[in-house]
Design an enzyme around this catalytic site. Structure first.
Site, short mmCIF file in Angstrom:
data_model
loop_
_atom_site.label_atom_id
_atom_site.label_comp_id
_atom_site.label_asym_id
_atom_site.label_seq_id
_atom_site.Cartn_x
_atom_site.Cartn_y
_atom_site.Cartn_z
CG PHE A 217 -1.84 1.05 1.47
CD1 PHE A 217 -1.54 2.14 2.27
CD2 PHE A 217 -3.09 1.00 0.88
CE1 PHE A 217 -2.47 3.16 2.49
CE2 PHE A 217 -4.03 2.01 1.08
CZ PHE A 217 -3.71 3.09 1.89
CD GLU A 465 -3.40 -0.28 9.20
OE1 GLU A 465 -4.59 -0.05 9.47
OE2 GLU A 465 -2.96 -1.39 8.94
CD GLN A 565 -4.68 19.69 16.80
OE1 GLN A 565 -3.64 19.33 17.35
NE2 GLN A 565 -4.85 19.61 15.50
#
Lengths: 657, 254
Positions: A217, A465, A565
């Site tokens: 990927f 990921e 945040q």
């Protein structure tokens, strides 16, 4: 804004409270727990009021209600941001395997376990920084490279739940091999499974399933990690339209040095159909090394998962046929996000296996090591460590199989839950293995014990990921977006306060009650097992307060919430804890209902977890509401700014030099 | 010759499991305990499949006697390469008292019914360690037997068997049909691959009852008690050789 505006007009306030509800209640459909005073929820109510004429026709009401209800999410994680409990996907604990599927899976578990115990040598793979050749061959013969490829294309056609069960075994033995397999099938060629047309599937899947071809990927670039949309690799379409020319370089690609088939993401210049100007949009391609122009660099030297090959991949004027486009031209970002989303549950499953293995080592040590005259498992300090380790594993395992079960049942909305499971699993596994080393003492630090390797392997799971930091922002912002839509509905209703008197009165009461810590009728009674009622109540209270604080944050910050945040991180932590509470409630309820031998033990795990999780959630909510949080966040920001300006610690040495 | 080989496979408690005796001392705990194919049976299946791959025989039939779960063991044999299976249903009390005598009667009946050229069994099962079934079956059939085989080679209608015996290795030549029992070094069983397990789903397993074969399952044995081996007791340290001799005399050892 809602609260302030209404209360400013005391007369209006009084009028609102005295007028009885305009709309007669329609009960919500199954799946969303109804409030005890029957009335429609905010958004549909707003819709209903705005779209209906003065006379309430029941047909019209149901039609509008259905339309709005269809848009209502089934996801539990989305629901909590609105202070609702969407139970459809979380209760009862999913049980999705048919008898045939279960029997088949049982037959697979033995051989896979046996292979990893007798053939695979994780320590050797780590030392060689490569999966041993005979092991790779064995894995290919075993069929491990095409677990979810349809059976008629050389694969095993496993469902997500079956896949999770096998990946759990791999995770418990060798994460390096786990990543080699995962990079290949969980993300490497998943795009072909999800978005490929029949021709592409037939062409590529058979050889990928047998492992004859390995896949990778390719998204990350030197200047584009978390900011995936900023990639610079280009794919320019030829004037004749028959092919694209691919140029660019990707870094840290798992299987990059081994792969024959690459799923590559590149920017394609496209004409905007509305404005006619050229825009760069991401497109996904299936690229074969045999196209020419594709080269890969040497294997990277890493902290862990050393057996997994990680390399740079370069594309130099690679001619990619137009029929290698995956999905739509310009639709690549969606392809990437879907692939990552689809594979996430696998990580939670694998890591729950890893934790089981670490815990077994810790238990074995604690049960046999004598110090100060007793086996050390008798000491409170060790007991707390062991209890926490097993709770974390129980939660992770429950999340993994709940999500895989949801996916197999056809759920389309699980991206927040999947993200939560990735965050939770990676951090839980790190903590569990760390504590395992601690329990084992000096032994845990030694190579031969095998735990330090697991620790090194685990570190990357919080990074790749989708880093846990980015995923937390994703969870919070996604949640805020749906809560925001609900609020929008309310704000619309506010424009016509008299017409919406009942609705507004209800909403006001709900908020007032929640603010005062009183129940608003939300309950899990009848959904969780009666023996878990108390934990259910803790969860409900936490969700009510959470829904309230989300609204408060939205009202306070509006659209600017996306930049807050410090707030988003804490909001995400609460969402994670709430989802964790509900999955263990669901799993433990099932154990009690089905009379498992371990039911009382699982009840203990559930109660203990919920006690502490609810504390954490309430504490975070309190902080977010307090004025102190502003000071805290301001300080944190200022400290960091000074640090960066100074290029290092700012305070001078205590000795002055 | 029919070219058909029958292989007996037994479902036993997995070798890695820690065995626990039931509190009433009537047997060992089997509920919820991991079971798998007896390791010597695996070797037997492997040998049969190898013979088929060498085209020396035509069909491998896996047989197991036991309850419903025995089918899992047959499926493992199918995944290793056996062509079809026969499940002889024995459950409940009958299963508890099922021993080599009953199994060998069943095997003998099946060997005749299936016109088997060879019957290959594991030399013994790791749960009861009887080491009798192969020998009894051969006797019932009046067939030659090659037991504790560490090497098997077919030669026309004869079989050359190298046997592991106490004194070393013995090579014999016997006629077929014959019974062979597999010893440890005969071969290394292959791993059942997942695609083979999937293909095995399509292979047939026939269901048979002992009564259909005219076999009487009555046992001549009754298990009185099952106990754990005695716990190893602590030793005693002595200071001198004289003390040692004294102690040994005391306990009647010398």
């Amino acid at each position: 804004m809602l609260l302030r505006k209404v209360s400013q007009s005391s007369a209006l306030c009084g009028t609102i409270l005295r007028i009885p509800p305009v709309l007669s209640g329609g009960q919500r459909q199954a799946g969303v727990v109804a409030l005890q005073n029957s009335r429609l929820y905010a958004s549909e109510a707003a819709q209903a009021v705005l779209e209906k004429p003065a006379a309430v026709g029941s047909d019209a009401a149901t039609k509008v209600e259905n339309k709005a209800a269809a848009a209502e999410s089934k996801s539990f994680a989305v629901g909590i941001f609105k202070g609702q409990i969407a139970t459809a996907q979380v209760f009862p604990f999913p049980s999705v395997l048919s008898q045939e599927q279960e029997q088949f899976l049982r037959e697979l578990v033995g051989p896979v376990g046996k292979f990893f115990e007798e053939v695979n040598d994780a320590a050797k793979n780590d030392a060689l920084e490569k999966v041993e050749d005979h092991t790779m061959e064995g894995l290919k013969e075993m069929g491990a490279f095409g677990l979810q490829v349809p059976a008629d294309l050389n694969g095993l056609g496993l469902s997500n739940t079956q896949y999770a069960r096998l990946v759990e075994i791999v995770g418990g033995h060798d994460l390096g091999v786990g990543i080699t397999l995962g990079a290949h099938q969980s993300i490497g060629f998943k795009g072909i499974l999800l978005f490929g047309n029949p021709a592409q599937k037939e062409k590529y899947l058979p050889k990928l399933a047998t492992g004859e071809h390995i896949a990778a990927f390719c998204l990350t670039e030197p200047a584009s990690g978390s900011d995936a949309a900023s990639i610079k690799t280009t794919a320019v379409q030829s004037p004749c339209g028959q092919y694209f020319t691919l140029n660019g370089s990707k870094i840290w690609i798992s299987n990059g040095g081994l792969a024959e088939i690459f799923t590559v993401f590149a920017k394609t210049p496209m004409k905007d159909p509305k404005t006619g100007e050229m825009k760069d949009k991401i497109t996904a391609f299936v690229v074969e090394r045999s196209f020419g122009g594709v080269t890969s660099g040497p294997p990277e030297k890493k902290m862990g998962i050393k057996a997994s090959n990680t390399a740079e991949v370069y594309f130099d004027n690679v001619r990619v046929p137009a029929d290698c486009v995956l999905g739509e031209v310009g639709g690549g970002f969606k392809v990437a996000m879907n692939i990552l989303n689809n594979g996430r549950f696998g990580m939670a499953a694998a890591l729950s296996g890893t934790m089981k293995s670490s815990i077994a080592k810790a238990v074995d040590h604690a049960a046999n090591r004598t110090q100060f005259g007793s086996k050390i498992h008798n000491y409170g300090v060790i007991q707390e460590k062991m209890a926490r380790m097993t709770m974390l594993q129980y939660v992770t395992e429950s999340m993994a199989y709940m999500i895989s079960g949801n996916m197999d049942s056809g759920a389309t909305e699980f991206q927040i839950e999947a993200a939560i499971s990735k965050i939770f699993a990676s951090e839980a596994a790190w903590n569990v293995t760390d504590e395992c080393i601690q329990v084992m003492g000096g032994m845990g630090f030694m190579k031969d014990a095998g735990v330090e390797r697991i620790m090194r392997d685990l570190r990357i799971f919080r990074i790749f990921e989708g880093t846990n930091d980015i995923l937390r922002l994703f969870v919070a912002l996604n949640g805020f977006q749906s809560a925001g839509n609900q609020l929008k509905g309310l704000q619309k209703a506010l424009k016509n306060p008299l017409g919406n008197a009942g609705l507004l009165a209800g909403e006001l009461t709900k908020r007032a009650k929640r603010k005062a810590g009183l129940s608003t009728g939300l309950t899990l009674q009848g959904t969780v097992h009666p023996e878990l009622a108390q934990s259910g109540e803790l969860t409900v209270k936490a969700i009510e307060q959470f829904g309230l604080v989300i609204e408060e944050m939205l009202i306070k910050h509006g659209k600017k919430i996306i930049d807050e945040q410090f707030v988003l991180k804490r909001v995400a932590d609460c969402a994670i804890d709430l989802y964790a509470m509900v999955v263990v409630l669901s799993r433990a309820s099932r154990a009690l209902t089905q009379g498992h031998a371990s039911a009382q033990y699982e009840k203990m795990l559930c109660e203990t977890w919920c006690m502490e999780a609810s504390d954490r959630v309430m504490r975070d909510i309190k902080l977010l509401r307090s004025g102190e949080s502003r000071k805290l966040f301001k300080n944190l920001r200022a400290i960091s700014t000074a640090l960066v300006e100074n290029g290092g610690p700012v305070s001078p040495h205590p000795l002055g030099f | 010759m029919s070219g058909r080989v029958l292989v007996g496979v037994k479902r036993v408690i997995d070798y890695a499991v820690k065995i626990r005796v039931k509190p009433d001392n009537s047997g060992v705990v089997t509920d919820g305990v991991k079971h798998s194919m007896n390791p010597f049976c695996e070797i037997a299946v492997e040998e049969a499949v190898k013979l088929k791959e060498k085209k020396l025989i035509k069909e491998v039939v896996a047989v197991s006697c036991g309850p419903q779960q025995s089918q899992e063991t047959i499926r493992t044999a199918l995944a290793m390469g056996a062509d079809r299976g026969i499940h002889v249903e024995v459950a409940g009390k009958d299963y508890e008292t099922l021993g080599p005598l009953q199994v060998s009667k069943i095997m003998a009946a099946l060997a005749k019914k299936e016109d088997a050229q060879l019957l290959i069994l594991g030399k013994q099962a790791i749960d009861d360690d009887c080491n009798q079934t192969g020998q009894m079956t051969a006797a019932l059939l009046d067939w030659p037997q090659g037991t504790f085989a560490s090497e098997v080679s077919l030669d026309g209608d004869k079989v050359k068997v190298v046997r592991e015996i106490d004194g070393g290795l013995e090579t014999i030549k016997i006629s077929t049909p014959a019974v062979l029992t597999a010893d440890l070094r005969l071969n290394t069983p292959r791993y059942a691959t997942l695609p083979n397990i999937m293909k095995a789903k399509k292979k047939k397993i026939a269901n048979v009852k002992p009564a259909d074969l005219g076999v009487d399952l009555t046992s001549r044995l009754e298990v009185l008690k099952v106990e754990e081996p005695p716990q190893r007791e602590a030793g005693v340290k002595v200071e001198t050789v004289e003390d040692l001799v004294g102690k040994l005399k005391e306990t009647g050892r010398i």
